[in-house]
Design an enzyme around this catalytic site. Structure first.
Site: not given
Ligand code: NDP
Length: 276
Positions: A50, A191, A231, A233-235, A239, A243
């Site tokens: 990543y 998601l 797990i 993901k959000s930036v 959110r 979550n």
């Protein structure tokens, strides 16, 4: 926010919900980890591939916290680093970037069956655990035949298998194998990558309305109710908070059954045997 701890087969535990940082820039990852900690997350999932391990390490170093060791960090061995010596060296590079002495969970990112070195790689992870440099070891994207092979050849069962999993792709056969071995299931793309097919599905939106919850909370709540580590993901700061609110969603039996009936057996990502 009450995120449960899931027991692992090595005597340790893993928080049941954490932040994934795939496809985040260094800057986004650093900000997201800080926001997630503030919101109550205690697990971060990164990978050598990543390209943001250093940013995750910087964020963890910046946290204002009473206890030093309260964030569970996962990283993963990149596909180009399969092999015994290669894996040991790759681990050192990841730890240097993360700035940690001990890692919570190290995963083999993909089995890469054509390279066919995943058994040697697995032996290297076993050594790292024996040396106390990593607390738990596991795999990712392993199918039943890959799991059986490493267990047969090394006698060591992974603590975790992190695989694509969502209400649309529930991996029931694989989860039955996990149950047989005592492997914890961890879901990636929980998601469905945020797609409207899943988050806008009438079953999901109907349950969300009944619980004054959001569709993402219902989907993540289904993972939690099913015993799966997840797990998302959000930036996006709102959110990130939303979550982890999934930990407060409860379902009745009919709602759980309706979610479980959404399985389409259709994956979004690649088949593990196709990845080099
Ligand atoms: P997710 O299913 O977590 O979806 C992420 C997407 O959903 C982003 O576009 C995000 O947007 C959006 N989103 C997040 N929260 C919400 C919300 N509440 N409502 C609506 N949309 C939302 O997919 P990922 O593929 O990122 O998987 C999660 C994690 O799994 C990764 O970050 C990584 O750690 C791991 N992973 C592991 C793999 C492996 O091979 N082991 C492969 C793929 C992922 P935004 O960020 O703009 O808010």
């Amino acid at each position: 926010m009450n995120v449960r701890a899931v027991p692992l087969n090595d005597g340790r535990t893993i928080p049941q919900l954490g932040l994934g940082v795939f496809q985040m820039s260094e800057q986004q990852a650093e900000a997201a980890v800080l926001a997630a900690y503030e919101a109550g997350y205690r697990l971060v999932d990164t990978a050598a591939g990543y390209q943001n391990e250093a940013a995750v390490g910087r964020a963890i170093a910046r946290l204002d916290r009473p206890e030093h060791d309260d964030v569970y960090v996962t990283t993963k061995l990149a596909n180009g680093d399969h092999g015994y010596d290669e894996a040991l060296a790759a681990f050192d590079v990841s730890m240097g970037k993360l700035g940690l002495d001990t890692l919570d969970l190290y995963l083999v990112h993909w089995p890469c069956p054509r390279t066919n070195r995943y058994v040697e790689t697995w032996r290297a992870l076993v050594r790292l655990r024996e040396e106390g440099r990593v607390r738990s070891i596991g795999v990712s994207n392993f199918e039943p035949h890959h799991l059986r092979r490493i267990v047969d050849e090394t006698g060591v069962v992974p603590a975790v298998n992190q695989v694509e999993l969502s209400p649309f792709f529930q991996q029931r056969e694989l989860r039955a194998v996990h149950a047989e071995f005592g492997i914890a299931t961890e879901a990636w793309s929980p998601l469905g990558k945020g797609g409207v097919e899943l988050l806008g599905h009438p079953t999901v939106t109907g349950i969300a309305a009944a619980h004054h919850a959001t569709p993402a909370q219902v989907v993540l709540g289904w993972h939690l109710a099913s015993g799966i580590v997840t797990i998302p993901k959000s930036v996006t700061p709102s959110r990130i908070v939303e979550n982890i609110g999934a930990a407060d969603v409860t379902f009745d039996d009919a709602e759980l059954a309706a979610m479980t009936a959404l399985d389409r057996g259709a994956r979004l990502g690649p088949r593990p045997d196709d990845i080099e």
